[in-house]
Design an enzyme around this catalytic site. Structure first.
Site, mmCIF file in Angstrom:
data_model
loop_
_atom_site.group_PDB
_atom_site.id
_atom_site.type_symbol
_atom_site.label_atom_id
_atom_site.label_comp_id
_atom_site.label_asym_id
_atom_site.label_seq_id
_atom_site.Cartn_x
_atom_site.Cartn_y
_atom_site.Cartn_z
ATOM 1 N N THR A 1 1.624 -4.274 4.317
ATOM 2 C CA THR A 1 1.450 -4.585 5.745
ATOM 3 C C THR A 1 0.947 -6.015 5.988
ATOM 4 O O THR A 1 1.163 -6.570 7.050
ATOM 5 C CB THR A 1 0.423 -3.621 6.387
ATOM 6 O OG1 THR A 1 -0.835 -3.750 5.702
ATOM 7 C CG2 THR A 1 0.887 -2.183 6.329
ATOM 8 N N ASP A 2 0.263 -6.595 4.969
ATOM 9 C CA ASP A 2 -0.474 -7.836 5.237
ATOM 10 C C ASP A 2 0.400 -9.022 5.616
ATOM 11 O O ASP A 2 0.001 -9.851 6.436
ATOM 12 C CB ASP A 2 -1.364 -8.191 4.032
ATOM 13 C CG ASP A 2 -2.604 -7.299 3.970
ATOM 14 O OD1 ASP A 2 -2.897 -6.623 4.976
ATOM 15 O OD2 ASP A 2 -3.267 -7.276 2.921
ATOM 16 N N THR B 1 0.824 -1.210 0.000
ATOM 17 C CA THR B 1 0.000 0.000 0.000
ATOM 18 C C THR B 1 0.855 1.255 0.000
ATOM 19 O O THR B 1 0.453 2.297 -0.530
ATOM 20 C CB THR B 1 -0.933 -0.014 1.237
ATOM 21 O OG1 THR B 1 -1.836 -1.094 1.090
ATOM 22 C CG2 THR B 1 -1.720 1.264 1.385
ATOM 23 N N SER C 1 1.291 -7.537 -0.890
ATOM 24 C CA SER C 1 1.991 -8.559 -0.097
ATOM 25 C C SER C 1 1.131 -9.770 0.245
ATOM 26 O O SER C 1 1.641 -10.762 0.740
ATOM 27 C CB SER C 1 2.609 -7.959 1.163
ATOM 28 O OG SER C 1 1.655 -7.815 2.199
HETATM 29 C C1 SIN Z 1 -0.267 -5.233 1.029
HETATM 30 O O1 SIN Z 1 -0.065 -5.889 2.051
HETATM 31 O O2 SIN Z 1 0.506 -5.244 0.057
HETATM 32 C C2 SIN Z 1 -1.503 -4.426 0.900
HETATM 33 C C3 SIN Z 1 -2.007 -3.916 2.193
HETATM 34 C C4 SIN Z 1 -1.080 -2.942 2.854
HETATM 35 O O3 SIN Z 1 0.078 -2.748 2.501
HETATM 36 O O4 SIN Z 1 -1.563 -2.313 3.824
#
Ligand code: SIN
Length: 331
Positions: free
Chosen positions: A98-99, A16, A65
């Site tokens: 973050t995932d 993100t 991710s």
């Molecule tokens: C991801 O994990 O690539 C998408 C969600 C995020 O980064 O918050």
């Protein structure tokens, strides 16, 4: 290992933090992994200055991710090892979604000899948000690389510094989405200065001898799945996975490692058939406490997703040991 270099390498993997949405105010209807890492760095006022003009960007992947996999991990760990070995490099920052950030952090902790800091950072809001969190997180990640005593694999978000072992994404939306549970953060980044929770940061540096060699030489990754205990759980999914050739199973148990008797029977059958089985807990906080006589081993405090990483690496190590032993016997 010399830690005197000045260069800070930023490896981009997507997420993100590199996401864009059609409307500036849209924090959920966006596409992750759209903006190149070079462009991300250029967009943050003061970032190059904070790094003393020594930031170097490299795009390793450009993915959401949720799609993280062993091949990206292989490339990422090799690029980290390459840069950490360069005496000109002070540390590495990785931009990541973050995932699955906590899984990548644990994987890198397990395979890198990271005497220098390797800092993962991310964002909960896309780069096009009205108030994106990525720029501040990037500044804080660079400040953490520069912080005296910083070492090992760390995660920086929302002003907090977390260690790879305990960090977990605990919220699907809010900006401070990460927690280290009972352990708490290792420190906080305040106006580009890290205030460690202890007098000096105690970040265990892993020295997994040979892990990188195993990753390079393995043609495929061991197949390890996670199954969960829940009301009404059965053993059918486990039996099907064993028939398909699964090599390892992590069970996200209820409470302190409890498993529905039908699922447990299937897991014991799997273990007797040679599948490695490890128990973790689906509880968000604390860790499973094993007791004598447990039929299935525990994950040594690791969450289910991190226990899966550890089991994959252990199976890889065993596989490579067998290969080396049979090669030696052939000579
Ligand atoms: C991801 O994990 O690539 C998408 C969600 C995020 O980064 O918050």
């Amino acid at each position: 290992m010399q830690v005197s270099g000045q260069k800070i390498v930023v490896l981009g993997t997507g997420g993100t933090i590199a996401g864009t949405s059609a409307q500036a105010g849209d924090n959920i209807g966006y596409t992750a992994a759209q903006v190149g890492v070079e462009q991300l760095l250029t967009a943050v006022p003061g970032l190059q200055a904070l790094a003393g003009g020594a930031l170097v960007a490299e795009q390793v992947a450009q993915i959401d991710s949720k799609d993280m996999d062993g091949e990206v991990w292989r490339t990422l760990s090799l690029r980290c090892a390459h840069h950490l070995n360069d005496s000109e490099v002070r540390g590495v920052v990785i931009t990541h979604g973050t995932d699955t950030l906590e899984e990548t952090a644990w994987f890198l902790h397990e395979v890198l000899d990271a005497a220098k800091p390797v800092v993962l950072t991310c964002a909960m809001r896309p780069a096009t948000a009205l108030t994106p969190d990525g720029p501040q997180n990037l500044l804080d990640a660079v400040a953490t690389v520069l912080a005296p005593g910083a070492t090992g694999v760390l995660a920086v978000a929302a002003g907090e510094v977390h260690g790879a072992r305990h960090v977990q994404k605990v919220h699907p939306y809010r900006v401070n989405a990460f927690s280290s549970g009972d352990a708490g953060p290792l420190g906080w980044v305040e106006e580009s200065v890290v205030r460690w929770a202890c007098n000096s940061p105690v970040v265990p540096v892993n020295n997994t001898v040979g892990a990188m060699n195993n990753i390079v030489s393995a043609a495929t990754w061991p197949w390890v799945e996670i199954v969960m205990n829940h009301a009404g759980a059965s053993g059918r999914a486990v039996d099907a996975l064993v028939r398909e050739g699964v090599q390892g199973l992590v069970v996200a148990c209820t409470g302190n490692g409890t498993i529905h008797h039908d699922l447990e029977a299937a897991l014991v059958r799997a273990q007797n058939a040679g599948v490695r089985v490890v128990r973790s807990t689906r509880c968000a906080e604390g860790q499973l406490l094993p007791k004598p006589g447990d039929a299935l081993p525990a994950s040594q405090g690791l969450s289910p997703v991190k226990a899966r990483v550890a089991l994959m690496l252990d199976l890889l190590r065993m596989h490579c040991c067998l290969l080396y032993t049979s090669d030696a016997a052939d000579e």
